[in-house]
Motif scaffolding. Sequence first.
Motif, PDB file in Angstrom:
ATOM      1  N   ARG A 199       8.363  -2.898  -0.595  1.00 47.93           N
ATOM      2  CA  ARG A 199       7.123  -3.155  -0.853  1.00 47.93           C
ATOM      3  C   ARG A 199       6.140  -2.984   0.405  1.00 47.93           C
ATOM      4  NH1 ARG A 199       8.547  -9.665  -2.411  1.00 47.93           N
ATOM      5  NH2 ARG A 199       9.773  -9.032  -4.496  1.00 47.93           N
ATOM      6  N   ARG A 200       6.316  -1.389   0.552  1.00 42.94           N
ATOM      7  CA  ARG A 200       5.382  -1.014   1.422  1.00 42.94           C
ATOM      8  C   ARG A 200       4.638   0.386   0.610  1.00 42.94           C
ATOM      9  NH1 ARG A 200       7.040  -4.649   3.941  1.00 42.94           N
ATOM     10  NH2 ARG A 200       7.790  -4.753   6.278  1.00 42.94           N
ATOM     11  N   GLU A 201       3.355   0.863   0.949  1.00 46.68           N
ATOM     12  CA  GLU A 201       2.782   1.808   0.539  1.00 46.68           C
ATOM     13  C   GLU A 201       2.293   2.797   1.629  1.00 46.68           C
ATOM     14  OE1 GLU A 201      -0.567   2.661  -3.084  1.00 46.68           O
ATOM     15  OE2 GLU A 201       0.006   0.686  -2.354  1.00 46.68           O
ATOM     16  N   SER A 202       2.344   4.072   1.725  1.00 48.01           N
ATOM     17  CA  SER A 202       1.667   5.075   2.440  1.00 48.01           C
ATOM     18  C   SER A 202       0.414   5.786   1.440  1.00 48.01           C
ATOM     19  CB  SER A 202       2.771   5.996   2.867  1.00 48.01           C
ATOM     20  OG  SER A 202       1.818   6.981   3.502  1.00 48.01           O
ATOM     21  N   LYS A 203      -0.748   5.320   1.914  1.00 45.21           N
ATOM     22  CA  LYS A 203      -1.938   5.976   1.205  1.00 45.21           C
ATOM     23  C   LYS A 203      -1.769   7.566   0.852  1.00 45.21           C
ATOM     24  CE  LYS A 203      -5.801   5.961   3.179  1.00 45.21           C
ATOM     25  NZ  LYS A 203      -7.132   5.603   3.838  1.00 45.21           N
ATOM     26  N   TYR A 204      -1.255   8.082   2.010  1.00 47.03           N
ATOM     27  CA  TYR A 204      -1.396   9.683   1.781  1.00 47.03           C
ATOM     28  C   TYR A 204      -0.289  10.074   1.011  1.00 47.03           C
ATOM     29  CZ  TYR A 204      -4.568   9.003   5.960  1.00 47.03           C
ATOM     30  OH  TYR A 204      -5.580   8.464   6.587  1.00 47.03           O
ATOM     31  N   LEU A 205       0.856   9.408   1.157  1.00 47.55           N
ATOM     32  CA  LEU A 205       2.143   9.755   0.411  1.00 47.55           C
ATOM     33  C   LEU A 205       1.819   9.516  -1.135  1.00 47.55           C
ATOM     34  CD1 LEU A 205       4.901  10.961   0.815  1.00 47.55           C
ATOM     35  CD2 LEU A 205       5.775   8.657   1.022  1.00 47.55           C
ATOM     36  N   THR A 206       1.098   8.314  -1.326  1.00 46.67           N
ATOM     37  CA  THR A 206       0.923   7.900  -2.677  1.00 46.67           C
ATOM     38  C   THR A 206      -0.117   9.080  -3.543  1.00 46.67           C
ATOM     39  OG1 THR A 206       1.104   5.851  -2.371  1.00 46.67           O
ATOM     40  CG2 THR A 206       0.122   6.123  -4.299  1.00 46.67           C
ATOM     41  N   TRP A 207      -0.903   9.420  -2.723  1.00 42.99           N
ATOM     42  CA  TRP A 207      -2.095  10.261  -3.049  1.00 42.99           C
ATOM     43  C   TRP A 207      -1.110  11.689  -3.421  1.00 42.99           C
ATOM     44  CZ3 TRP A 207      -3.393  15.365  -1.953  1.00 42.99           C
ATOM     45  CH2 TRP A 207      -4.665  15.898  -2.463  1.00 42.99           C
ATOM     46  N   LEU A 208      -0.390  12.331  -2.416  1.00 42.95           N
ATOM     47  CA  LEU A 208       0.610  13.237  -2.806  1.00 42.95           C
ATOM     48  C   LEU A 208       1.269  13.178  -4.145  1.00 42.95           C
ATOM     49  CD1 LEU A 208       1.657  14.502   0.727  1.00 42.95           C
ATOM     50  CD2 LEU A 208       0.205  15.717  -0.951  1.00 42.95           C
TER      51      LEU A 208
END
Length: 374
Positions: free
Chosen positions: A279-288
């Motif tokens: 239940r975490r999110e990395s904005k940059y990793l999600t974009w990739l």
Amino acid sequence: MVKIKEYEEQNVLHPTVSWAQRKETISLKVHIANAKAPTIHLTESTLKFQVEGSGAGGSNLYEFFLEFYKPIDQEGCVYKSASSCIEMQLTKLGRAEWWPRLIPENMKKPHFLKLDFDKWMSESDEENEELQKKLAEAQKSQESSFEETEKAHDVVVNFYLAMYNGVQFLLFCAIFLSCILGRILQGSDFQVYAYKHVGRLVTFAVLLSYLETMHSIVKFVKTPWFFPFMQVSGRCFVTLCLWLGGSPVQEGWAVWYLFAAWSGAEVIRYPTYLLQILRRESKYLTWLRYNAWMILYPFGTFCEYCIFKEALVLFEEHGQYIYEIPGPVSFTLRLADFIKVYIVLLVLGISVLMRHMWKLRKMKYGLRKKFKPA
């Protein structure tokens, strides 16, 4: 002792008194409105009650006297005043049991004493109520147990998925770093021997990816099983052709690029899944995750096509992997023919996969609307 008969003969106003019982208690309701502080004298066997208020005889002084069938616990009795009545709850003394009547058997029932049908409950009614309570408690306990089991199941599933995604991330990190560092340190020579260095690790990681299909089938994840099955099966067929093709295919220029593209996509995808479980999110990793596939997937497919082409030429020139099937209707199986068919399916498959990924991207980011200047 003052008898009820003597009270009834006197010029006294009696309020209407309704009574009901349960196994442990007696309830009395004195129908007097706007009652002032009542005077209550209670013993184990009698109750004398007096109050000013509005009853059947208008605004006046009302009183009554009752003698009980069995003793009452004086300490366990309470009352409360409402706008239209005064309610009392009396606790039976000793063993809880049902009384056949409120007053002794040798006494006549007063005319002002009535049954409170709204609260009246017989022994069988109370047993039914107790049974319903027990059933409700059992159902609540069962639901609570089910929720706990479900939570425990979710914890176990999430732990397993976290371990799986973590292991796959480490495997593809090892492949990606080996490809990049080998190319930097050994130059173009490493590209020729990429399969020799990381081929077995790639094969193991790809075969392990079949578990993702099982995750969808057993509802561990919501992703349809078809897409991971199609992708992993295609990669397995590529690794099979690399293994069967030997050095002429394994040392081709496309192998290093293919391993780099596969591992590059997975070192982005698996940590994204791992963060979702946590239940975490990395904005940059999600974009990739939702953009890098637009380059890596088509490029990887092109590398797969090049490997299939080299293997096809090799198998046809040397007549390898041809199997004659005897029987009434004899026919021949050629691996080269399977490769030709698969190349066609590869083009269709990548188009379906790209469309699926594009839908996921739209669900994540939506469509951006362009606003025209006023």
